[in-house]
Design a protein around this motif. Structure first.
Motif, mmCIF file in Angstrom:
data_model
loop_
_atom_site.group_PDB
_atom_site.id
_atom_site.type_symbol
_atom_site.label_atom_id
_atom_site.label_comp_id
_atom_site.label_asym_id
_atom_site.label_seq_id
_atom_site.Cartn_x
_atom_site.Cartn_y
_atom_site.Cartn_z
ATOM 1 N N ARG A 1 0.864 -1.188 0.000
ATOM 2 C CA ARG A 1 0.000 0.000 0.000
ATOM 3 C C ARG A 1 0.895 1.231 0.000
ATOM 4 O O ARG A 1 1.875 1.306 0.727
ATOM 5 C CB ARG A 1 -0.888 0.002 1.244
ATOM 6 N N ILE A 2 0.543 2.211 -0.829
ATOM 7 C CA ILE A 2 1.349 3.427 -0.932
ATOM 8 C C ILE A 2 0.636 4.586 -0.252
ATOM 9 O O ILE A 2 -0.531 4.865 -0.526
ATOM 10 C CB ILE A 2 1.631 3.782 -2.401
ATOM 11 N N GLU A 3 1.355 5.221 0.634
ATOM 12 C CA GLU A 3 0.854 6.425 1.301
ATOM 13 C C GLU A 3 1.601 7.629 0.732
ATOM 14 O O GLU A 3 2.826 7.603 0.602
ATOM 15 C CB GLU A 3 1.095 6.327 2.813
ATOM 16 N N ALA A 4 0.856 8.668 0.384
ATOM 17 C CA ALA A 4 1.451 9.867 -0.207
ATOM 18 C C ALA A 4 1.199 11.072 0.696
ATOM 19 O O ALA A 4 0.110 11.231 1.250
ATOM 20 C CB ALA A 4 0.848 10.118 -1.590
ATOM 21 N N ARG A 5 2.225 11.893 0.840
ATOM 22 C CA ARG A 5 2.107 13.095 1.669
ATOM 23 C C ARG A 5 2.710 14.288 0.938
ATOM 24 O O ARG A 5 3.720 14.170 0.253
ATOM 25 C CB ARG A 5 2.817 12.914 3.009
ATOM 26 N N LEU A 6 2.084 15.411 1.127
ATOM 27 C CA LEU A 6 2.582 16.676 0.601
ATOM 28 C C LEU A 6 2.605 17.701 1.717
ATOM 29 O O LEU A 6 1.646 17.825 2.478
ATOM 30 C CB LEU A 6 1.686 17.192 -0.523
ATOM 31 N N ALA A 7 3.711 18.427 1.809
ATOM 32 C CA ALA A 7 3.801 19.552 2.742
ATOM 33 C C ALA A 7 4.391 20.733 1.991
ATOM 34 O O ALA A 7 5.356 20.583 1.237
ATOM 35 C CB ALA A 7 4.672 19.194 3.943
ATOM 36 N N ILE A 8 3.793 21.907 2.163
ATOM 37 C CA ILE A 8 4.308 23.122 1.540
ATOM 38 C C ILE A 8 4.818 24.039 2.636
ATOM 39 O O ILE A 8 4.086 24.345 3.588
ATOM 40 C CB ILE A 8 3.225 23.826 0.706
ATOM 41 N N VAL A 9 6.071 24.446 2.504
ATOM 42 C CA VAL A 9 6.673 25.330 3.493
ATOM 43 C C VAL A 9 7.074 26.636 2.811
ATOM 44 O O VAL A 9 7.335 26.684 1.614
ATOM 45 C CB VAL A 9 7.885 24.670 4.184
ATOM 46 N N HIS A 10 7.115 27.704 3.615
ATOM 47 C CA HIS A 10 7.353 29.060 3.108
ATOM 48 C C HIS A 10 8.546 29.664 3.844
ATOM 49 O O HIS A 10 8.662 29.536 5.065
ATOM 50 C CB HIS A 10 6.097 29.914 3.335
ATOM 51 N N LEU A 11 9.423 30.323 3.090
ATOM 52 C CA LEU A 11 10.598 30.933 3.692
ATOM 53 C C LEU A 11 10.238 32.300 4.279
ATOM 54 O O LEU A 11 9.836 33.215 3.570
ATOM 55 C CB LEU A 11 11.697 31.101 2.638
ATOM 56 N N GLN A 12 10.376 32.408 5.604
ATOM 57 C CA GLN A 12 10.077 33.652 6.310
ATOM 58 C C GLN A 12 11.256 34.022 7.192
ATOM 59 O O GLN A 12 11.621 33.274 8.095
ATOM 60 C CB GLN A 12 8.811 33.501 7.162
ATOM 61 N N ARG A 13 11.849 35.185 6.910
ATOM 62 C CA ARG A 13 12.986 35.685 7.692
ATOM 63 C C ARG A 13 14.088 34.643 7.826
ATOM 64 O O ARG A 13 14.655 34.430 8.898
ATOM 65 C CB ARG A 13 12.517 36.153 9.074
ATOM 66 N N GLY A 14 14.353 33.973 6.715
ATOM 67 C CA GLY A 14 15.444 33.014 6.675
ATOM 68 C C GLY A 14 15.140 31.650 7.247
ATOM 69 O O GLY A 14 16.026 30.792 7.303
ATOM 70 N N ILE A 15 13.894 31.425 7.674
ATOM 71 C CA ILE A 15 13.519 30.134 8.269
ATOM 72 C C ILE A 15 12.342 29.540 7.498
ATOM 73 O O ILE A 15 11.365 30.245 7.197
ATOM 74 C CB ILE A 15 13.132 30.304 9.750
ATOM 75 N N TRP A 16 12.447 28.257 7.168
ATOM 76 C CA TRP A 16 11.344 27.580 6.492
ATOM 77 C C TRP A 16 10.237 27.270 7.496
ATOM 78 O O TRP A 16 10.442 26.532 8.447
ATOM 79 C CB TRP A 16 11.832 26.292 5.829
ATOM 80 N N GLN A 17 9.066 27.864 7.236
ATOM 81 C CA GLN A 17 7.932 27.720 8.141
ATOM 82 C C GLN A 17 6.836 26.867 7.486
ATOM 83 O O GLN A 17 6.591 26.981 6.289
ATOM 84 C CB GLN A 17 7.348 29.096 8.489
ATOM 85 N N PRO A 18 6.165 26.020 8.261
ATOM 86 C CA PRO A 18 5.057 25.237 7.703
ATOM 87 C C PRO A 18 3.882 26.128 7.324
ATOM 88 O O PRO A 18 3.712 27.225 7.872
ATOM 89 C CB PRO A 18 4.685 24.292 8.850
ATOM 90 N N THR A 19 3.095 25.669 6.385
ATOM 91 C CA THR A 19 1.858 26.353 5.995
ATOM 92 C C THR A 19 0.676 25.423 6.285
ATOM 93 O O THR A 19 0.862 24.293 6.731
ATOM 94 C CB THR A 19 1.865 26.716 4.499
ATOM 95 N N ILE A 20 -0.516 25.914 6.004
ATOM 96 C CA ILE A 20 -1.703 25.077 6.215
ATOM 97 C C ILE A 20 -1.891 24.072 5.080
ATOM 98 O O ILE A 20 -2.775 23.217 5.158
ATOM 99 C CB ILE A 20 -2.978 25.936 6.346
ATOM 100 N N TYR A 21 -1.076 24.187 4.042
ATOM 101 C CA TYR A 21 -1.261 23.331 2.874
ATOM 102 C C TYR A 21 -0.493 22.026 3.028
ATOM 103 O O TYR A 21 0.657 21.889 2.627
ATOM 104 C CB TYR A 21 -0.856 24.083 1.601
ATOM 105 N N ASN A 22 -1.156 21.080 3.633
ATOM 106 C CA ASN A 22 -0.617 19.744 3.842
ATOM 107 C C ASN A 22 -1.719 18.744 3.513
ATOM 108 O O ASN A 22 -2.898 19.005 3.753
ATOM 109 C CB ASN A 22 -0.178 19.543 5.293
ATOM 110 N N MET A 23 -1.335 17.615 2.962
ATOM 111 C CA MET A 23 -2.328 16.616 2.593
ATOM 112 C C MET A 23 -1.703 15.241 2.646
ATOM 113 O O MET A 23 -0.497 15.077 2.439
ATOM 114 C CB MET A 23 -2.866 16.901 1.184
ATOM 115 N N MET A 24 -2.539 14.243 2.945
ATOM 116 C CA MET A 24 -2.097 12.860 2.966
ATOM 117 C C MET A 24 -3.152 11.979 2.320
ATOM 118 O O MET A 24 -4.357 12.177 2.531
ATOM 119 C CB MET A 24 -1.852 12.370 4.394
#
Length: 201
Positions: free
Chosen positions: A84-107
């Motif tokens: 069985r294959i599980e797929a995940r996506l996470a989108i992160v945004h660069l803010q003040r030099g640090i990669w921050q998580p966003t609300i756009y995540n899916m599994m």
């Protein structure tokens, strides 16, 4: 040349070609001409895009109307047909030099059940153009050596999101995990990224 490209399974539901939805339309523009890059925090034993597909027989050419796609791609992932294959996506945004998580995540816990479904948003972006669709539906990514033959088409990466996106760089982080018949996760998952920016259109 910068390529604007989505993966075959494309950004799970939140990103896709949405013709009749409310929200804000964006175009995602890649800033790395290699398109797919290894994950910055790649788990040990997890290859990048090359571990999933052999793209050497696929042609991607930038044109004024989008990405011209032709050729074929071959599954490279060494897992079992019963997995069985599980797929995940996470989108992160660069803010003040640090990669921050966003609300756009899916599994998707069972990705193979839906990736060739015409009702899914990503269908227009890759599966629709696979000539041997029945084989793709049956084998998914579980059969190493499966060749996906494509009708030539033009890929445009336009996405719809429910709210305005901050300016700046983003990373789309894709993970695929294979689970055996005992629901034990295999050690050779897949992890790769696409880095770029969203521009409102």
């Amino acid at each position: 040349m910068n390529l604007r490209l989505l993966l075959p399974w494309q950004a799970i539901i939140l990103l896709g070609v949405v013709e009749h939805s409310l929200g804000y339309m964006y175009e995602y523009v890649m800033d790395d001409e290699s398109v797919f890059i290894d994950c910055l925090d790649n788990p040990e034993g997890y290859p990048g895009m090359g571990g999933l597909f052999d793209l050497s027989n696929m042609t991607l050419e930038m044109g004024p109307d989008g990405i011209h796609v032709s050729g074929n791609t071959t599954s490279n992932w060494d897992i079992e047909p019963t997995d069985r294959i599980e797929a995940r996506l996470a989108i992160v945004h660069l803010q003040r030099g640090i990669w921050q998580p966003t609300i756009y995540n899916m599994m998707s816990s069972d990705f193979c059940k839906c990736y060739v479904d015409p009702q899914q948003y990503w269908y227009e972006l890759f599966p629709k153009h696979v000539i041997n669709q029945e084989e793709a539906r049956e084998k998914c990514f579980n059969y190493k050596g499966t060749v996906y033959y494509l009708r030539p088409y033009v890929l445009k990466m336009k996405v719809s999101v429910p709210m305005l996106l901050p300016n700046g760089q983003y990373r789309m982080i894709f993970n695929l995990f294979a689970f055996d018949v005992n629901n034990v996760r295999r050690p050779n998952g897949i992890c790769f990224e696409m880095k770029g920016e969203f521009f409102k259109i």
